[in-house]
Scaffold this motif. Structure first.
Motif, PDB file in Angstrom:
ATOM      1  N   GLY A  18       0.648  -1.018  -0.003  1.00  0.00           N
ATOM      2  CA  GLY A  18       0.056   0.186   0.102  1.00  0.00           C
ATOM      3  C   GLY A  18       1.009   1.282   0.094  1.00  0.00           C
ATOM      4  O   GLY A  18       2.022   1.059   0.092  1.00  0.00           O
ATOM      5  N   SER A  19       0.230   2.307  -0.352  1.00  0.00           N
ATOM      6  CA  SER A  19       0.827   3.675  -0.166  1.00  0.00           C
ATOM      7  C   SER A  19      -0.106   4.604   0.804  1.00  0.00           C
ATOM      8  O   SER A  19      -1.281   4.798   0.494  1.00  0.00           O
ATOM      9  N   PRO A  20       0.730   5.432   1.620  1.00  0.00           N
ATOM     10  CA  PRO A  20      -0.220   6.616   2.430  1.00  0.00           C
ATOM     11  C   PRO A  20      -0.090   7.617   1.644  1.00  0.00           C
ATOM     12  O   PRO A  20      -0.906   8.545   2.119  1.00  0.00           O
ATOM     13  N   LEU A  21       0.430   7.870   0.340  1.00  0.00           N
ATOM     14  CA  LEU A  21       0.152   8.993  -0.519  1.00  0.00           C
ATOM     15  C   LEU A  21      -1.527   9.014  -0.889  1.00  0.00           C
ATOM     16  O   LEU A  21      -2.291   8.256  -1.346  1.00  0.00           O
ATOM     17  N   ILE A  22      -1.462  10.428  -0.914  1.00  0.00           N
ATOM     18  CA  ILE A  22      -2.961  10.914  -1.367  1.00  0.00           C
ATOM     19  C   ILE A  22      -2.765  11.741  -2.378  1.00  0.00           C
ATOM     20  O   ILE A  22      -1.827  12.813  -2.470  1.00  0.00           O
ATOM     21  N   THR A  26      -9.096  15.883 -11.028  1.00  0.00           N
ATOM     22  CA  THR A  26     -10.288  16.536 -11.701  1.00  0.00           C
ATOM     23  C   THR A  26     -10.765  15.842 -12.737  1.00  0.00           C
ATOM     24  O   THR A  26     -10.169  15.555 -13.688  1.00  0.00           O
ATOM     25  N   MET A  27     -12.022  15.449 -12.510  1.00  0.00           N
ATOM     26  CA  MET A  27     -12.783  14.435 -13.585  1.00  0.00           C
ATOM     27  C   MET A  27     -13.191  15.521 -14.444  1.00  0.00           C
ATOM     28  O   MET A  27     -13.255  16.765 -14.553  1.00  0.00           O
ATOM     29  N   PRO A  28     -13.723  15.171 -15.909  1.00  0.00           N
ATOM     30  CA  PRO A  28     -13.929  15.872 -16.966  1.00  0.00           C
ATOM     31  C   PRO A  28     -15.299  16.815 -16.721  1.00  0.00           C
ATOM     32  O   PRO A  28     -15.393  17.896 -17.200  1.00  0.00           O
ATOM     33  N   ASP A  29     -16.160  16.183 -15.737  1.00  0.00           N
ATOM     34  CA  ASP A  29     -17.330  16.925 -15.236  1.00  0.00           C
ATOM     35  C   ASP A  29     -16.950  17.985 -14.004  1.00  0.00           C
ATOM     36  O   ASP A  29     -17.909  18.651 -13.604  1.00  0.00           O
ATOM     37  N   GLY A  30     -15.801  18.034 -13.858  1.00  0.00           N
ATOM     38  CA  GLY A  30     -15.349  19.161 -12.859  1.00  0.00           C
ATOM     39  C   GLY A  30     -15.298  18.370 -11.400  1.00  0.00           C
ATOM     40  O   GLY A  30     -14.656  19.355 -10.428  1.00  0.00           O
ATOM     41  N   GLU A  31     -15.927  17.231 -11.338  1.00  0.00           N
ATOM     42  CA  GLU A  31     -15.717  16.579  -9.818  1.00  0.00           C
ATOM     43  C   GLU A  31     -14.440  16.468  -9.472  1.00  0.00           C
ATOM     44  O   GLU A  31     -13.508  15.951 -10.557  1.00  0.00           O
ATOM     45  N   VAL A  32     -13.936  16.655  -8.458  1.00  0.00           N
ATOM     46  CA  VAL A  32     -12.438  16.227  -7.755  1.00  0.00           C
ATOM     47  C   VAL A  32     -12.644  15.120  -6.903  1.00  0.00           C
ATOM     48  O   VAL A  32     -13.562  15.168  -6.098  1.00  0.00           O
ATOM     49  N   ILE A  33     -11.884  14.156  -7.239  1.00  0.00           N
ATOM     50  CA  ILE A  33     -11.899  12.887  -6.498  1.00  0.00           C
ATOM     51  C   ILE A  33     -10.535  12.649  -6.053  1.00  0.00           C
ATOM     52  O   ILE A  33      -9.656  13.034  -6.329  1.00  0.00           O
ATOM     53  N   GLN A  34     -10.445  12.047  -4.738  1.00  0.00           N
ATOM     54  CA  GLN A  34      -9.211  11.725  -4.084  1.00  0.00           C
ATOM     55  C   GLN A  34      -8.762  10.240  -4.153  1.00  0.00           C
ATOM     56  O   GLN A  34      -9.507   9.320  -4.353  1.00  0.00           O
ATOM     57  N   ILE A  35      -7.676  10.163  -4.656  1.00  0.00           N
ATOM     58  CA  ILE A  35      -7.010   8.835  -5.125  1.00  0.00           C
ATOM     59  C   ILE A  35      -5.998   8.599  -3.706  1.00  0.00           C
ATOM     60  O   ILE A  35      -5.014   9.395  -3.666  1.00  0.00           O
ATOM     61  N   GLY A  36      -6.081   7.306  -3.194  1.00  0.00           N
ATOM     62  CA  GLY A  36      -5.388   7.028  -2.144  1.00  0.00           C
ATOM     63  C   GLY A  36      -5.968   7.429  -0.848  1.00  0.00           C
ATOM     64  O   GLY A  36      -6.894   8.054  -0.852  1.00  0.00           O
ATOM     65  N   PRO A  37      -5.476   7.031   0.254  1.00  0.00           N
ATOM     66  CA  PRO A  37      -4.052   6.151   0.430  1.00  0.00           C
ATOM     67  C   PRO A  37      -4.750   4.821   0.057  1.00  0.00           C
ATOM     68  O   PRO A  37      -5.866   4.261   0.047  1.00  0.00           O
ATOM     69  N   PHE A  38      -3.509   3.920  -0.354  1.00  0.00           N
ATOM     70  CA  PHE A  38      -4.108   2.479  -0.656  1.00  0.00           C
ATOM     71  C   PHE A  38      -3.513   1.450   0.330  1.00  0.00           C
ATOM     72  O   PHE A  38      -2.514   1.666   0.951  1.00  0.00           O
TER      73      PHE A  38
END
Length: 101
Positions: A18-22, A26-38
């Motif tokens: 896993g990784s603690p990094l976050i 930004t998606m094409p519709d403008g929504e911002v999503i978080q990737i991580g931590p894993f």
């Protein structure tokens, strides 16, 4: 085991740390999503032949295209996930690999 030693038809246990990094995307519709931590993850796969064509999905359509150059490289494998019964591509570059069969 070195990932380049994996053979079509054989089964392997794949473990990825896993990784603690976050990160934020930004998606094409403008929504911002978080990737991580894993979290650490492990699953079993069977190596499949790489297909000549893959499905490309966009917001408007799905179409078949020739397999992209990066998926042709030796680090990428077409696999059947034996735990979920789903097929996908696996980048084995940063994985621990152990043959199980």
């Amino acid at each position: 085991m070195n990932a380049t030693e994996m053979k079509v038809g054989r089964e392997y246990r794949v473990t990825r740390k896993g990784s603690p990094l976050i990160d934020y995307v930004t998606m094409p519709d403008g929504e911002v999503i978080q990737i991580g931590p894993f979290e650490d993850e492990s699953y079993n796969v069977r190596i499949l032949e790489k297909p000549a064509m893959v499905s490309e999905v966009s917001e408007k359509r799905e179409r078949l295209i020739r397999i992209p150059k990066h998926l042709k490289s030796e680090n990428w494998y077409a696999v059947l996930n034996l735990d979920t019964n789903q097929t996908h591509f696996l980048c084995a570059k940063d994985c621990q690999i152990e043959e199980i069969k």
